[in-house]
Design a protein around this motif. Structure first.
Motif, short mmCIF file in Angstrom:
data_model
loop_
_atom_site.label_atom_id
_atom_site.label_comp_id
_atom_site.label_asym_id
_atom_site.label_seq_id
_atom_site.Cartn_x
_atom_site.Cartn_y
_atom_site.Cartn_z
N MET A 1 84.21 35.06 18.12
CA MET A 1 84.25 36.43 17.92
C MET A 1 84.17 36.81 16.73
O MET A 1 85.29 36.89 16.03
CB MET A 1 84.93 37.19 18.95
N GLU A 2 83.27 37.65 16.22
CA GLU A 2 83.29 38.31 14.79
C GLU A 2 84.48 39.52 15.09
O GLU A 2 84.11 40.19 15.90
CB GLU A 2 82.04 38.60 14.35
N LEU A 3 85.09 39.76 13.79
CA LEU A 3 85.98 40.84 13.78
C LEU A 3 85.59 41.64 12.61
O LEU A 3 85.52 41.12 11.42
CB LEU A 3 87.36 40.28 13.46
N GLY A 4 85.27 43.19 12.72
CA GLY A 4 85.09 43.87 11.57
C GLY A 4 85.56 45.32 11.79
O GLY A 4 86.19 45.61 12.71
N ILE A 5 84.92 45.85 10.90
CA ILE A 5 85.26 47.56 10.89
C ILE A 5 83.99 48.31 10.90
O ILE A 5 83.20 48.28 9.90
CB ILE A 5 86.18 47.68 9.77
N GLY A 6 84.03 49.47 11.63
CA GLY A 6 82.97 50.36 11.69
C GLY A 6 83.33 51.80 11.08
O GLY A 6 84.68 51.90 11.23
N MET A 7 82.65 52.49 10.44
CA MET A 7 83.16 53.61 10.00
C MET A 7 81.90 55.03 9.99
O MET A 7 80.98 54.47 9.90
CB MET A 7 83.52 53.88 8.41
N PHE A 8 82.46 56.09 10.19
CA PHE A 8 81.45 57.11 9.94
C PHE A 8 81.39 57.94 8.65
O PHE A 8 80.76 58.74 8.48
CB PHE A 8 81.66 58.04 11.10
N ALA A 334 93.58 39.50 12.79
CA ALA A 334 92.36 38.68 12.64
C ALA A 334 93.13 37.24 12.81
O ALA A 334 92.24 36.38 13.86
CB ALA A 334 91.41 39.06 11.43
N PRO A 335 93.79 36.79 11.96
CA PRO A 335 94.18 35.30 12.27
C PRO A 335 94.82 35.25 13.59
O PRO A 335 94.44 34.05 14.22
CB PRO A 335 95.45 35.12 11.02
N LYS A 336 95.56 35.97 14.15
CA LYS A 336 96.37 35.71 15.41
C LYS A 336 95.02 35.87 16.63
O LYS A 336 95.00 35.10 17.32
CB LYS A 336 97.14 36.74 15.71
N VAL A 337 94.06 36.73 16.41
CA VAL A 337 93.13 36.63 17.42
C VAL A 337 92.26 35.37 17.43
O VAL A 337 91.90 34.50 18.25
CB VAL A 337 92.07 37.89 17.07
N ARG A 338 91.99 34.98 16.01
CA ARG A 338 91.18 33.74 15.94
C ARG A 338 91.91 32.42 16.29
O ARG A 338 91.02 31.58 17.02
CB ARG A 338 90.56 33.51 14.41
N ALA A 339 93.07 32.53 16.17
CA ALA A 339 93.84 31.30 16.29
C ALA A 339 94.05 31.32 18.00
O ALA A 339 94.02 30.33 18.67
CB ALA A 339 95.08 31.36 16.25
N ALA A 340 94.10 32.24 18.81
CA ALA A 340 94.07 32.34 20.17
C ALA A 340 92.79 32.05 20.91
O ALA A 340 92.67 31.40 21.98
CB ALA A 340 94.51 33.87 20.71
N LEU A 341 91.73 32.30 20.19
CA LEU A 341 90.32 32.04 20.73
C LEU A 341 89.79 30.74 20.58
O LEU A 341 89.06 30.06 21.37
CB LEU A 341 89.29 32.98 20.23
N LYS A 342 90.84 29.95 19.58
CA LYS A 342 90.41 28.46 19.63
C LYS A 342 91.09 27.79 20.46
O LYS A 342 90.92 26.44 20.76
CB LYS A 342 90.83 28.02 18.10
N LYS A 343 92.30 28.16 21.21
CA LYS A 343 92.84 27.54 22.32
C LYS A 343 92.26 26.93 23.44
O LYS A 343 91.38 27.73 23.78
CB LYS A 343 94.31 28.30 22.51
#
Length: 343
Positions: A1-8, A334-343
């Motif tokens: 899953m890509e992680l990013g930021i949106g703005m207005f 982001a590192p914690k999310v990515r690590a969780a998704l790899k499990k």
């Protein structure tokens, strides 16, 4: 899953109702995108608005500037109001950003949740959906072939026209933003386009049927499921201490909700709404690292996301707090999310 930021590109409004200068905010945005790239976030999106409380009316110009100070992050609109734009010019602008960024540009098309661009560019709101449908199909055809011959209702026809410049590898990544209508889902899924759902109220679980509908229509239309992409766009803000970040952000967030709501007949925004949104099952991801990680992973599991976008500048938090929120997102969440998704 890509992680990013949106703005207005929200402008800070002071106690006297005076907005921050657009010049200052635009310069801050470039610094913020540069930091996003440095901390390893996957993408950045900037919206198009034509109002006194927003700084950005031409996302592609911001993205072109950002392309010169970044190396890896994808750069896209969030959204480009396709209904009131010329698809030819829009493609040319984003193809130029794609060339400048070495293939990192994306275009997210939307019908527009604000209507100021329609009278500004001479479009009739009675044609709201028809404009988007025709222009989306033209944009896709431009993206797929050159030269192009085309004839429609709202734009002069094209006769064997070459549309230049062309994007890197002759293809521009095009997303569609969806607010929650089944008709929009059907159109995007039938065309095989990646979709981002804006969830800015209520319990995200309520959106589950639309996500499933999108996936089913995509599959039934014969598209390759290996290429299926779906994202979510939610209001978010991050910090080290949950209570502190909530106390800081509530008055800023509420003020912007009330500015928008005053023109739409909404009741005054209440602290109870904010607190419910931040709680488990709520639509806001405004809190500390662990709270944010848990909520992002819940959304991933609920919807099968391939992209998560944190809309982080609602109401214009200070540049310093924006930089801190970006840093926390990129280096700790982001590192914690990515690590969780790899499990």
């Amino acid at each position: 899953m890509e992680l990013g930021i949106g703005m207005f590109g929200d402008l800070h409004i002071d106690a006297n109702g005076k907005p921050q200068s657009a010049q200052q905010r635009l310069q801050e945005i470039i610094e913020e995108v540069k930091l996003m790239d440095q901390v390893g976030l996957d993408f950045y999106g900037i919206g198009e608005h034509h109002r006194p409380d927003y700084a950005v009316s031409a996302p592609e110009i911001i993205l072109a500037a950002a392309s010169t100070v970044t190396r890896n992050i994808k750069l896209g609109s969030a959204v480009s109001v396709l209904s009131s734009s010329d698809p030819v010019k829009l493609y040319q602008s984003f193809a130029t950003v794609d060339l400048l960024s070495n293939g990192r540009a994306e275009l997210m098309a939307g019908r527009g949740s604000f209507i100021e661009s329609f009278p500004l560019y001479g479009q009739d709101l009675e044609d709201y959906d028809a404009l988007f449908d025709e222009k989306l199909r033209l944009l896709l055809q431009i993206n797929q072939q050159s030269p192009i011959s085309w004839k429609g209702k709202f734009r002069p026809e094209l006769k064997e026209q070459i549309i230049l410049p062309r994007a890197v590898n002759d293809r521009l990544k095009i997303w569609v933003a969806v607010g929650g209508t089944p008709e929009s889902v059907v159109r995007a899924a039938t065309l095989g386009l990646p979709v981002t759902f804006a969830i800015i109220g209520g319990n995200p679980v309520q959106f589950k049927p639309l996500f499933e509908y999108n996936k089913n229509i995509y599959q039934q239309s014969g598209h390759n499921m290996d290429q299926f992409e779906v994202g979510v766009h939610v209001h978010a803000f991050f910090g080290a201490d949950s209570k502190e970040i909530g106390e800081y952000y509530y008055p800023i967030y509420a003020a912007q909700m009330n500015r928008i709501g005053s023109s739409r007949g909404w009741p005054a925004y209440q602290r109870a709404q904010f607190d419910r949104g931040r709680a488990k099952g709520g639509h806001l991801i405004i809190g500390d690292i662990n709270e944010s990680v848990d909520k992002i992973l819940e959304l991933h599991d609920l919807f099968g996301l391939t992209r998560f976008s944190a809309h982080m500048d609602v109401g214009a938090p200070s540049h310093e707090r924006m930089m801190k929120s970006i840093e926390v997102f990129g280096t700790q969440i982001a590192p914690k999310v990515r690590a969780a998704l790899k499990k």
